[in-house]
Design an enzyme around this catalytic site. Sequence first.
Site, PDB file in Angstrom:
ATOM      1  N   GLU A 152     -11.957   1.533  17.636  1.00  0.00           N
ATOM      2  CA  GLU A 152     -13.230   1.802  16.589  1.00  0.00           C
ATOM      3  C   GLU A 152     -14.438   0.948  17.225  1.00  0.00           C
ATOM      4  OE1 GLU A 152     -11.843   0.507  12.659  1.00  0.00           O
ATOM      5  OE2 GLU A 152     -10.269   1.917  12.924  1.00  0.00           O
ATOM      6  N   ILE A 160       0.830  -1.142  -0.105  1.00  0.00           N
ATOM      7  CA  ILE A 160       0.075  -0.064  -0.115  1.00  0.00           C
ATOM      8  C   ILE A 160       1.009   1.337  -0.197  1.00  0.00           C
ATOM      9  CG2 ILE A 160      -1.769   1.185   1.305  1.00  0.00           C
ATOM     10  CD1 ILE A 160      -2.670  -1.478   2.204  1.00  0.00           C
ATOM     11  N   ARG A 204      12.062  -0.933   8.356  1.00  0.00           N
ATOM     12  CA  ARG A 204      13.338  -1.784   8.981  1.00  0.00           C
ATOM     13  C   ARG A 204      14.409  -1.869   7.897  1.00  0.00           C
ATOM     14  NH1 ARG A 204      11.099  -6.610  11.993  1.00  0.00           N
ATOM     15  NH2 ARG A 204       9.635  -5.421  13.167  1.00  0.00           N
ATOM     16  N   THR A 205      13.988  -2.262   6.729  1.00  0.00           N
ATOM     17  CA  THR A 205      14.853  -2.655   5.532  1.00  0.00           C
ATOM     18  C   THR A 205      14.916  -1.920   4.342  1.00  0.00           C
ATOM     19  OG1 THR A 205      14.267  -5.135   6.542  1.00  0.00           O
ATOM     20  CG2 THR A 205      15.722  -4.786   4.566  1.00  0.00           C
ATOM     21  N   ALA A 216      -3.696   2.963   8.242  1.00  0.00           N
ATOM     22  CA  ALA A 216      -3.245   1.585   8.536  1.00  0.00           C
ATOM     23  C   ALA A 216      -3.975   1.040   9.937  1.00  0.00           C
ATOM     24  CB  ALA A 216      -1.861   1.660   8.932  1.00  0.00           C
ATOM     25  N   ARG A 217      -3.627   1.381  10.995  1.00  0.00           N
ATOM     26  CA  ARG A 217      -4.429   0.785  12.177  1.00  0.00           C
ATOM     27  C   ARG A 217      -4.338   2.114  13.247  1.00  0.00           C
ATOM     28  NH1 ARG A 217      -6.587  -2.228   9.430  1.00  0.00           N
ATOM     29  NH2 ARG A 217      -6.495  -4.305   9.383  1.00  0.00           N
ATOM     30  N   HIS A 255     -13.269   4.194   8.719  1.00  0.00           N
ATOM     31  CA  HIS A 255     -12.574   2.648   8.297  1.00  0.00           C
ATOM     32  C   HIS A 255     -12.935   2.289   6.980  1.00  0.00           C
ATOM     33  CE1 HIS A 255     -10.015  -0.806   9.915  1.00  0.00           C
ATOM     34  NE2 HIS A 255     -10.107  -0.664   8.389  1.00  0.00           N
ATOM     35  N   GLY A 281     -10.990   2.394   3.797  1.00  0.00           N
ATOM     36  CA  GLY A 281     -10.211   2.100   2.945  1.00  0.00           C
ATOM     37  C   GLY A 281     -10.095   1.324   1.935  1.00  0.00           C
TER      38      GLY A 281
END
Length: 323
Positions: free
Chosen positions: A269, A158, A178-179, A239-240, A287, A289
């Site tokens: 939520e 996304i 992270r990467t 996202a969350r 919510h 998306g």
Amino acid sequence: MNSKRPLVFVSAALPSDWVLRLASQFEVITGEDGVRSAAFAACRERIEALVALVTDHVNDALLATTPRLRIVANVAVGVDNIDLAACAKRGVLVTNTPDVLTESTADLAFGLLLAAARRIAEGDRLVRKGGFTGWTPTFMLGTRVHGATLGIVGLGRIGQAVARRARGFRMNVLYTQRTKLSEDIESALGATFVASLDDMLARADAVSIHCPLTAETRHLFSQGRLARMKHGSVLVNTARGPIVDEAALASALANGPLAAAGLDVYEAEPSVHHALLSQQNVVLAPHIGSADRTSREAMAAMAVDNVMRVLGGEPPLSPVESR
Ligand code: DGY
């Protein structure tokens, strides 16, 4: 009525006739309120497949009451509502619905960015209540999106779809995770890796969150981190909810440094922090998306396919590994 066919519990009515497809092979019970429903409690010992929603919390205590469960097919790409380790321990497969909602969710993230930065929802409210009294040079000035620097937290499917949209707006795209991705992917997206989230926040005019919710990302956007964002910047979260501390966000919107925010997800939520509800410079979506018809059809189809395959003895299409 107990039938000999495996029982599939579907947490809520799915779009279209996917339940009919399931019902051609299995006994199907649809609950009004997911795993919290009386319908679930009444048949839990017989359930072999659960078509779950993000609002269903599937934890070890629940699994202890569903001894025949073989698969939890989440109708979502995020699986933070499911205790993956507990499922793995009990031999229950978990599946999700990746890819089919990527572009829709990116559309919404970009829509929230535009709406928040350019004060579209606020302007709509103002017009409706008769507050538009004529054009003036200083009326409802917002934040420029095209050409600005966008920081993406998590350049997965996304996040990458958002980066592609940002290129069309000639934005300078930074990302952190992270990467670092390969140079090929970075140059195709025109995205630059920044190792430290704080460094990225110091440079970004707008930030869009696309990482999963985990123990590490809960309240990633804490009071301290929000305070380090650029003055006048915009935060978007599709996202969350728990990735952002909502109370701290409301204060960063009221007192700076944020100019605006666009949210599709919330900490608890369907509740939304009261301080956000009274804030004009935040766009609040419920919510949605993945909520275009085509994506939701595809998500339902994928969850149903996963159930049919697993109950038919085949591997699922989109298994989720325990982290
Ligand atoms: C997901 O897929 O994780 C979404 O939040 C549901 O639309």
